[in-house]
Design an enzyme around this catalytic site. Structure first.
Site, PDB file in Angstrom:
ATOM      1  N   GLU A 439      11.328  -7.306  15.082  1.00  0.00           N
ATOM      2  CA  GLU A 439      11.135  -7.866  13.747  1.00  0.00           C
ATOM      3  C   GLU A 439       9.759  -7.521  13.181  1.00  0.00           C
ATOM      4  O   GLU A 439       9.608  -7.324  11.972  1.00  0.00           O
ATOM      5  CB  GLU A 439      11.329  -9.382  13.772  1.00  0.00           C
ATOM      6  CG  GLU A 439      12.773  -9.828  13.889  1.00  0.00           C
ATOM      7  CD  GLU A 439      13.308  -9.794  15.319  1.00  0.00           C
ATOM      8  OE1 GLU A 439      14.521  -9.996  15.514  1.00  0.00           O
ATOM      9  OE2 GLU A 439      12.495  -9.565  16.252  1.00  0.00           O
ATOM     10  N   HIS A 508      20.961 -19.690  14.643  1.00  0.00           N
ATOM     11  CA  HIS A 508      21.652 -18.904  13.617  1.00  0.00           C
ATOM     12  C   HIS A 508      21.970 -19.738  12.384  1.00  0.00           C
ATOM     13  O   HIS A 508      22.821 -19.355  11.584  1.00  0.00           O
ATOM     14  CB  HIS A 508      22.960 -18.325  14.184  1.00  0.00           C
ATOM     15  CG  HIS A 508      22.772 -17.450  15.376  1.00  0.00           C
ATOM     16  ND1 HIS A 508      22.630 -17.954  16.641  1.00  0.00           N
ATOM     17  CD2 HIS A 508      22.666 -16.108  15.493  1.00  0.00           C
ATOM     18  CE1 HIS A 508      22.457 -16.948  17.502  1.00  0.00           C
ATOM     19  NE2 HIS A 508      22.477 -15.832  16.820  1.00  0.00           N
TER      20      HIS A 508
END
Length: 718
Positions: A439, A508
């Site tokens: 990321e 999530h």
């Protein structure tokens, strides 16, 4: 032009303090090489830069009551390798120096006066206008290498620099840069090589075979920690774990050796378009910084470091090879005089105008009005995920400098939500590709991509996984425009699926907008329907600033009950919806307004559909404002509607405590206090650290249409 005759007396001069095993790493020059690189005029030029850098460091120390007002570091001990590197850079190249690279900047052609303007935080500091520290350059000047924003966080520059090389390689593959063969020079301290983000940069450099030189200056210290405390292997040894990364280790005090190796490194990059690491051992002669002084933590090695002074070595090297001592001493005297004169000039220079302190948070955008056809006659309804997919596809068709990358967006999968389905097949693996699970690289590389003229669209797979990229987001991407006085806004679009959608679990389902909105210098969009998604995506791409597109997973396919309206007629490809324009999704009736029985709901994302569901029970009483963009925020519309109704509820999916929603409620209260009939209400999730997997527990924590209905009923009856 006269060439120096070199019988190699410098080997005994330069290598006195090294063991036989260390000497094996030294590169001995043959006669042909020496004749090609050792030109007296060039050596005198290098020596002049060296003594100039030394004179500056000495002057700063002698005047530390003035010069230490703002923290700075100097290149004392590192002059030879920095000058050898800086002199290789051309106007087509890019550089990411670090905070003690003033010798390198002098070698590029930056004057002592310009550096001193930054040292003293003066208005005409060419890099930042007095906004950032000494030797933190950012340069976009004809005839000079390009230097994007450089931060103080050590090692942070490696990912943006690799992003520059990545962007150059991409633009070359598309024949968008002509015959240029640009090279990126990334300067690092050896201590920073222990950081995880360096590994990400090295990994991508070798994976994509990028034209970048990692110059690692190793002085054995990481502030007060000595090398035995913070590393097992130096950068040269560590780099062996990255196949394809050509590497050299050299004596960074030996200018002749530094020059040859840096010339070789640049040649490899220019011709082979592949990465090189140069590890240069240097003494730290000066202080770590003006605020962390050498006498506080250095005892045994300082005398040894001073004995390896590259400036003294260069002086004796030139003497040993026929240069007149009077000539050298005259150079030193002139450098000291010039430095002092420029220092006095810098002291007298103007300070920045305080009224400019707020300038350059963002670069101006030319997308200010809604354009194109939002609802074409005979158009087809699409879900949000397809609107996003089509927007990116059209961007890639229309803008050859655009590329799209992230985890799993390449190949045939096209993202875990199919939000990039088949784009790699249509546009090729150089334009649409998978990255490693990095990321930090995904976000930080956009800073470099933007600097070289590429236009990246990237994706972080889930909002819950943004955290490894926050360093790059907050330190590099968000600050670049402001700290470079507007020279380097980061034109990048970051897509992030967000929100809960029924059993997604703790990693999530999270919402992160409040964290993002606390980082100034980035724009944040949060569309709630397909048409807005497509229009905002186009505007975000065209914006010269970093834009984060938060895309609610529960709205992607309108599978969540009550979200059918997220499907809309797909706008035409020319449709652009400007950032910062909220939308009144639903008006209250005039009767409810006249009776004082109405309220305005200010929300975004899934909150729009909770408010719509509640409207069935309160016919005509609820007006819904969909923010669409959280920064910039359409405060004008918000305050207008609150004053009309006198009652307002701010709704979010985030944990409510300390959130953007609470902040907005406070702002509304401050600006509309005299118009309010009741305190501004708020509704959001419970303040838990995560969203639990069990759907019953999830429902207990999150807002819902039923909870919103109950809140409105109580609010309207209060």
């Amino acid at each position: 032009m006269q060439l120096l005759s070199l019988p190699y007396p410098f080997l005994t001069i330069f290598a006195l303090n090294y063991t036989e095993s260390q000497k094996e790493n030294f590169m001995v020059l043959d006669a042909a090489t020496s004749a090609s690189i050792l030109n007296k005029t060039d050596l005198i030029k290098a020596f002049t830069i060296m003594v100039t850098a030394r004179a500056m460091a000495n002057l700063y120390e002698e005047n530390k009551t003035i010069c230490a007002k703002y923290v700075h570091a100097t290149s004392r001990g590192h002059e030879a390798i920095q000058i050898a590197a800086g002199l290789q850079l051309t106007a087509d190249d890019y550089a990411s120096p670090y905070y003690r690279d003033d010798s390198m900047l002098l070698a590029m052609g930056i004057t002592p006066y310009e550096l001193m303007l930054q040292l003293l935080a003066k208005r005409d500091d060419p890099f930042s206008g007095g906004r950032t520290y000494y030797s933190h350059p950012s340069l976009k000047r004809e005839g000079f290498p390009t230097i994007p924003h450089q931060s103080s966080a050590t090692g942070m520059q490696a990912i943006p620099a690799t992003g520059m090389a990545h962007g150059i390689k991409y633009l070359e593959s598309q024949d968008l840069v002509g015959d240029k063969r640009s090279v990126v020079l990334c300067s690092l301290g050896d201590g920073s090589v222990t950081e995880g983000e360096i590994a990400e940069a090295f990994q991508m450099a070798v994976l994509k075979n990028l034209p970048i030189i990692f110059l690692v200056q190793d002085n054995g210290w990481s502030i007060s920690a000595h090398k035995e405390e913070f590393r097992k292997a130096d950068a040269y040894q560590y780099a062996a774990g990255f196949p394809g990364l050509e590497r050299r280790t050299i004596d960074g005090t030996n200018y002749v050796q530094c020059l040859e190796v840096m010339q070789e490194a640049f040649s490899i990059c220019r011709t082979q378009r592949s990465p090189v690491l140069v590890h240069a051992k240097c003494p730290l002669i000066g202080h770590h910084t003006s605020g962390v002084r050498r006498e506080w933590y250095r005892q045994d090695d300082l005398e040894q470091a001073i004995s390896e002074d590259p400036v003294e070595k260069m002086y004796h090297f030139l003497l040993s090879n026929g240069t007149n001592q009077l000539e050298l001493d005259a150079i030193i005297e002139k450098a000291e005089y010039d430095v002092f004169s420029q220092y006095e000039q810098a002291l007298a220079a103007d300070n920045p105008d305080p009224t400019t302190a707020l300038d350059h948070e963002f670069a101006p955008t030319y997308v200010g009005t809604e354009k194109g056809t939002r609802t074409p006659t005979g158009g087809t309804k699409v879900v949000m995920v397809d609107a996003a997919l089509h927007a990116v596809e059209e961007i890639l068709q229309d803008y050859p400098n655009a590329l799209f990358y992230g985890q799993d967006v390449g190949g045939k999968l096209g993202g875990v939500f199919r939000e990039a389905a088949m784009l790699a097949v249509r546009f090729g693996d150089e334009r649409v590709f998978n990255t490693p699970i990095q990321e930090a690289y995904i976000i930080g590389s956009t800073v470099g991509m933007s600097a070289v003229g590429a236009k990246p669209i990237v994706e972080v797979q889930f909002a819950d996984y943004i955290w490894p990229g926050m360093n790059q987001l907050a330190v590099e991407m968000a600050k670049s425009c402001y700290l470079t006085n507007g020279k380097f806004p980061v034109g990048a679009l970051v897509r992030i699926p967000i929100g809960a959608y029924g059993g997604g679990g703790p990693y999530h389902s999270g919402s992160i907008e409040s964290t993002l909105l606390n980082i100034r210098g980035i724009k944040v969009c949060y569309p709630s329907n397909a048409a807005d998604m497509k229009g905002l995506m186009k505007a975000a791409f065209l914006d010269p600033n970093p834009v984060i597109m938060l895309e609610h997973k529960g709205l992607y396919w309108s599978k969540v009950q009550g979200t059918d309206d997220a499907k809309t007629i797909e706008p035409e490809r020319d449709y652009i919806l400007p950032l910062g324009k909220a939308n009144i999704v639903q008006y209250a009736s005039q009767d409810a307004l006249d009776e004082g029985n109405s309220c305005v709901v200010i929300t975004y994302g899934m909150g729009v559909y909770w408010a719509k569901a509640a409207s069935d029970k309160f016919k005509g009483s609820i007006e819904i404002v969909d923010l669409r963009t959280l920064n910039p925020l359409d405060e004008k519309l918000i305050m207008e509607r609150v004053k009309i109704h006198g009652k307002a509820i701010v709704v979010t999916e985030e944990p409510l405590l300390n959130s953007f929603a609470e902040s907005l409620a406070c702002r509304i209260t401050q600006q509309c206090f005299r118009n309010l009939d009741a305190p501004v209400a708020t509704l959001g999730a419970a303040p838990t650290p995560a969203i639990p997997l069990n759907q019953g527990l999830e429902a207990q924590i999150l807002p819902s249409a039923a909870k919103f209905t109950a809140a409105v009923e109580q609010f309207l009856n209060s």
